[in-house]
Design a protein around this motif. Structure first.
Motif, PDB file in Angstrom:
ATOM      1  N   ARG A  51      50.593  45.525  37.530  1.00  0.00           N
ATOM      2  CA  ARG A  51      51.132  47.080  37.024  1.00  0.00           C
ATOM      3  C   ARG A  51      50.755  47.813  37.773  1.00  0.00           C
ATOM      4  NH1 ARG A  51      53.347  43.214  35.549  1.00  0.00           N
ATOM      5  NH2 ARG A  51      53.293  42.647  33.178  1.00  0.00           N
ATOM      6  N   PHE A  52      51.059  48.987  37.393  1.00  0.00           N
ATOM      7  CA  PHE A  52      50.924  50.496  37.691  1.00  0.00           C
ATOM      8  C   PHE A  52      49.635  51.520  36.337  1.00  0.00           C
ATOM      9  CE2 PHE A  52      54.170  50.833  40.929  1.00  0.00           C
ATOM     10  CZ  PHE A  52      53.199  52.129  41.828  1.00  0.00           C
ATOM     11  N   ALA A  53      48.510  51.211  36.493  1.00  0.00           N
ATOM     12  CA  ALA A  53      47.532  51.806  35.588  1.00  0.00           C
ATOM     13  C   ALA A  53      48.450  52.619  34.265  1.00  0.00           C
ATOM     14  CB  ALA A  53      47.320  53.147  36.311  1.00  0.00           C
ATOM     15  N   SER A  54      49.534  53.634  34.621  1.00  0.00           N
ATOM     16  CA  SER A  54      50.628  54.270  33.494  1.00  0.00           C
ATOM     17  C   SER A  54      51.384  53.631  32.873  1.00  0.00           C
ATOM     18  CB  SER A  54      51.093  55.407  35.113  1.00  0.00           C
ATOM     19  OG  SER A  54      52.095  55.045  35.770  1.00  0.00           O
TER      20      SER A  54
ATOM     21  N   GLN B 273      60.315  45.547  38.561  1.00  0.00           N
ATOM     22  CA  GLN B 273      60.620  43.664  38.068  1.00  0.00           C
ATOM     23  C   GLN B 273      60.144  42.851  37.551  1.00  0.00           C
ATOM     24  OE1 GLN B 273      62.846  43.585  42.659  1.00  0.00           O
ATOM     25  NE2 GLN B 273      62.445  41.179  41.665  1.00  0.00           N
ATOM     26  N   ARG B 274      58.686  42.828  38.073  1.00  0.00           N
ATOM     27  CA  ARG B 274      57.245  42.723  38.332  1.00  0.00           C
ATOM     28  C   ARG B 274      57.571  41.565  39.219  1.00  0.00           C
ATOM     29  NH1 ARG B 274      55.580  46.103  34.618  1.00  0.00           N
ATOM     30  NH2 ARG B 274      55.667  46.296  32.942  1.00  0.00           N
ATOM     31  N   TYR B 275      57.969  41.735  39.819  1.00  0.00           N
ATOM     32  CA  TYR B 275      58.694  40.958  41.467  1.00  0.00           C
ATOM     33  C   TYR B 275      56.915  39.885  41.537  1.00  0.00           C
ATOM     34  CZ  TYR B 275      58.579  39.292  46.355  1.00  0.00           C
ATOM     35  OH  TYR B 275      59.085  38.587  47.789  1.00  0.00           O
ATOM     36  N   PHE B 276      55.713  40.119  41.414  1.00  0.00           N
ATOM     37  CA  PHE B 276      54.665  39.868  42.243  1.00  0.00           C
ATOM     38  C   PHE B 276      53.865  39.331  40.858  1.00  0.00           C
ATOM     39  CE2 PHE B 276      54.672  44.475  44.534  1.00  0.00           C
ATOM     40  CZ  PHE B 276      54.285  43.485  46.111  1.00  0.00           C
ATOM     41  N   ASP B 277      54.110  39.687  40.017  1.00  0.00           N
ATOM     42  CA  ASP B 277      53.980  38.354  38.906  1.00  0.00           C
ATOM     43  C   ASP B 277      54.268  36.917  38.998  1.00  0.00           C
ATOM     44  OD1 ASP B 277      52.933  40.685  38.257  1.00  0.00           O
ATOM     45  OD2 ASP B 277      53.905  40.359  35.771  1.00  0.00           O
ATOM     46  N   GLY B 278      52.955  36.151  38.999  1.00  0.00           N
ATOM     47  CA  GLY B 278      52.835  34.634  39.289  1.00  0.00           C
ATOM     48  C   GLY B 278      52.724  34.740  41.287  1.00  0.00           C
ATOM     49  N   SER B 279      52.915  35.779  41.364  1.00  0.00           N
ATOM     50  CA  SER B 279      52.721  35.388  43.259  1.00  0.00           C
ATOM     51  C   SER B 279      51.019  34.741  43.524  1.00  0.00           C
ATOM     52  CB  SER B 279      53.437  36.328  43.910  1.00  0.00           C
ATOM     53  OG  SER B 279      52.186  38.013  43.964  1.00  0.00           O
ATOM     54  N   PHE B 280      50.995  34.600  44.954  1.00  0.00           N
ATOM     55  CA  PHE B 280      49.793  34.148  45.159  1.00  0.00           C
ATOM     56  C   PHE B 280      48.917  34.805  46.574  1.00  0.00           C
ATOM     57  CE2 PHE B 280      52.746  31.233  44.158  1.00  0.00           C
ATOM     58  CZ  PHE B 280      51.376  29.787  42.957  1.00  0.00           C
ATOM     59  N   ILE B 281      47.395  34.769  46.000  1.00  0.00           N
ATOM     60  CA  ILE B 281      46.821  35.012  47.517  1.00  0.00           C
ATOM     61  C   ILE B 281      47.389  33.867  48.089  1.00  0.00           C
ATOM     62  CG2 ILE B 281      44.768  35.570  48.812  1.00  0.00           C
ATOM     63  CD1 ILE B 281      45.117  37.839  46.776  1.00  0.00           C
ATOM     64  N   LEU B 282      47.878  34.681  49.849  1.00  0.00           N
ATOM     65  CA  LEU B 282      48.547  33.392  50.344  1.00  0.00           C
ATOM     66  C   LEU B 282      47.861  33.486  51.615  1.00  0.00           C
ATOM     67  CD1 LEU B 282      51.981  35.080  50.555  1.00  0.00           C
ATOM     68  CD2 LEU B 282      51.020  32.795  49.695  1.00  0.00           C
TER      69      LEU B 282
ATOM     70  N   GLU C 278      46.419  41.725  38.712  1.00  0.00           N
ATOM     71  CA  GLU C 278      45.015  41.746  38.074  1.00  0.00           C
ATOM     72  C   GLU C 278      44.611  39.876  38.689  1.00  0.00           C
ATOM     73  OE1 GLU C 278      43.769  42.618  35.437  1.00  0.00           O
ATOM     74  OE2 GLU C 278      45.066  44.921  34.795  1.00  0.00           O
ATOM     75  N   LEU C 279      44.150  39.468  38.789  1.00  0.00           N
ATOM     76  CA  LEU C 279      43.359  38.219  39.356  1.00  0.00           C
ATOM     77  C   LEU C 279      42.522  37.049  38.072  1.00  0.00           C
ATOM     78  CD1 LEU C 279      41.880  38.722  43.320  1.00  0.00           C
ATOM     79  CD2 LEU C 279      44.310  38.034  42.051  1.00  0.00           C
ATOM     80  N   PRO C 280      42.710  35.746  37.786  1.00  0.00           N
ATOM     81  CA  PRO C 280      42.121  35.636  37.619  1.00  0.00           C
ATOM     82  C   PRO C 280      40.243  36.111  37.621  1.00  0.00           C
ATOM     83  CG  PRO C 280      42.961  33.648  38.142  1.00  0.00           C
ATOM     84  CD  PRO C 280      43.369  35.429  39.475  1.00  0.00           C
ATOM     85  N   GLN C 281      40.159  36.263  38.685  1.00  0.00           N
ATOM     86  CA  GLN C 281      38.414  37.177  39.011  1.00  0.00           C
ATOM     87  C   GLN C 281      37.902  37.789  37.898  1.00  0.00           C
ATOM     88  OE1 GLN C 281      41.029  35.435  40.613  1.00  0.00           O
ATOM     89  NE2 GLN C 281      38.987  34.189  42.957  1.00  0.00           N
ATOM     90  N   GLY C 282      39.411  38.797  37.661  1.00  0.00           N
ATOM     91  CA  GLY C 282      39.167  40.181  37.194  1.00  0.00           C
ATOM     92  C   GLY C 282      39.853  41.219  38.046  1.00  0.00           C
ATOM     93  N   ARG C 283      39.974  42.387  37.822  1.00  0.00           N
ATOM     94  CA  ARG C 283      41.244  43.345  38.372  1.00  0.00           C
ATOM     95  C   ARG C 283      40.503  44.470  39.771  1.00  0.00           C
ATOM     96  NH1 ARG C 283      42.420  48.002  34.121  1.00  0.00           N
ATOM     97  NH2 ARG C 283      43.694  46.253  33.165  1.00  0.00           N
TER      98      ARG C 283
END
Lengths: 280, 280
Positions: A221-224, A64-73, A36-41
């Motif tokens: 997130r997983f779609a499920s 563990q929500r590892y990627f939440d708040g991470s970045f396109i690097l 999920e990006l500000p631009q969409g999914r």
């Protein structure tokens, strides 16, 4: 007029025919990531069967929500867009492993759908579980291939150093030189145009130099995990169907009025792997 | 650390060696277009020798300032970015021709630098005048190929309907099916990252639906029209040099610590055609 005809001529679409529903497989929500990006999914189908250990590790990271708040690097022109955490800011791993044996190839198994073409990089090419793939009978191995939209696992020099904390998607001409060097964990099946237009980074290899250049990832997130109403249900055309073979043949042997010379061939990474949104 | 090593490993750069100046050719300002966008300058080298008639027609178009104020009309993911005038708004042609016989192939001539690879689309591939190209000895013809960054001429169904008023650049996996179907007039040699990130159009085939989506083209000029101080002088590494061959071999046979499996091959459109800015 020029524009219109050109438009049709370049299309890879085909006549609408009555399709056998069984030609299409539902993309499993338990194997599907929503980036999920500000631009969409952006939606990624994971190759859970080909890369079971990486699948489990990515699952642990997502849990563990590892990627939440991470970045396109990184966004390197004609190559890849990559995401994860900037140096020194990554959260600690919980149950995910820090090292993982590569899954970039495996012994040849049943279930390979061949594309009848010789290839610069592989003696046999085709599809495994709906992903572009190749085989080398001499080495007796098969692997997923770096075509446009494929998602791989960044690693250091050590083969076991890629664990899924940095992922990239191919956004340029297929870098097949990476085949059998990086574990490919899946493919973007929806929304790749949100990633492929990321401004190219001005740092070396397309890395962004400053925080302000980076796009923040809201979540993975997983779609499920989502209620059905918030999902986008997708189906993929199976490569081992008459319908798929028909499309391949049409792409090989162009009979459109526009084509003056038919290619008579198709390379693996030019094959369109159709995905459709299911509306209920 | 992961990021750094990965970064180096993926690099196609090579040790800095003393280069023979004659390995590089100056890109001729009289064959060079500056496509000026609000975002910056895109530089295109025209294949003046391979497509002399299209070159002359584009020259006539530029001389009448045909493209000034025109638009980026289309951005289709993993395919092309195209520019020209929206339907019904094109200026009248002055000396430029409305129809032009295609120049998408020609009889085989001397001067082909072979890349020793078999190809899905052509029995022989290599380079002509520094552009990626292919040959078919049976048909006794050679042609420029649709690799990333190559610039072609949109046309209607009739072979002679492409005259250069609509141009496109390849911004995705090489659509080699278009080879010998469209006249390729050149290659982007600088600033392609300004075009490749154009938001994908939401209309069919990536066309923009509304005026506000379109990027306006400030002007297209030949470099030779500008005073030297306003030019960007470029040089290209010649394919028929030891230095170029060395780079190809290094790309084929990877000895970097990062590579665990060397591709041993390279496909034509993965070959980097180095261009450097000359600083005086």
């Amino acid at each position: 007029m020029r524009r219109l005809v050109w438009l049709l001529a370049f299309s890879l679409s085909f006549p609408i025919v009555a399709l056998d529903a069984s030609d299409w497989r539902a993309i499993d929500p338990a194997h599907t990531l929503y980036l999920e990006l500000p631009q969409g999914r952006v939606i990624i189908e994971l190759a859970a069967s080909f890369t079971p250990n990486h699948f489990q590790n990515i699952k642990a990271l997502v849990e563990q929500r590892y990627f939440d708040g991470s970045f396109i690097l990184r966004s390197q022109d004609n190559f890849v867009v990559q995401w994860g955490w900037p140096e020194g800011r990554a959260p600690k791993l919980k149950s995910a492993k820090a090292k993982l044996a590569p899954e970039w190839e495996r012994p040849i198994q049943k279930g390979f759908t061949a594309l009848d073409e010789s290839d610069v990089y592989a003696p046999r090419v085709g599809f495994i579980d709906g992903f572009p793939a190749a085989q080398d009978p001499k080495l007796a191995v098969e692997w997923l291939t770096h075509c446009y939209g494929m998602v791989g696992v960044g690693r250091d020099n050590e083969a076991d150093s890629g664990n899924g904390v940095e992922l990239y998607v191919v956004t340029g001409h297929a870098p097949r030189r990476l085949d059998r060097n990086v574990t490919i964990v899946g493919r973007v099946v929806h929304g790749i145009e949100l990633l492929s237009v990321m401004p190219r980074g001005t740092g070396e290899m397309g890395f962004y130099k400053t925080e302000s250049e980076r796009t923040k990832i809201k979540s993975i997130r997983f779609a499920s995990e989502l209620p059905a109403t918030q999902r986008i249900e997708l189906e993929a055309l199976k490569p081992d169907t008459v319908e798929f073979k028909k499309r391949i043949e049409k792409a090989r042997n162009r009979k459109d009025a526009w084509y003056k010379n038919s290619p008579n061939h198709i390379d693996l990474c030019s094959v369109v792997l159709p995905v459709r949104v299911v509306s209920r």
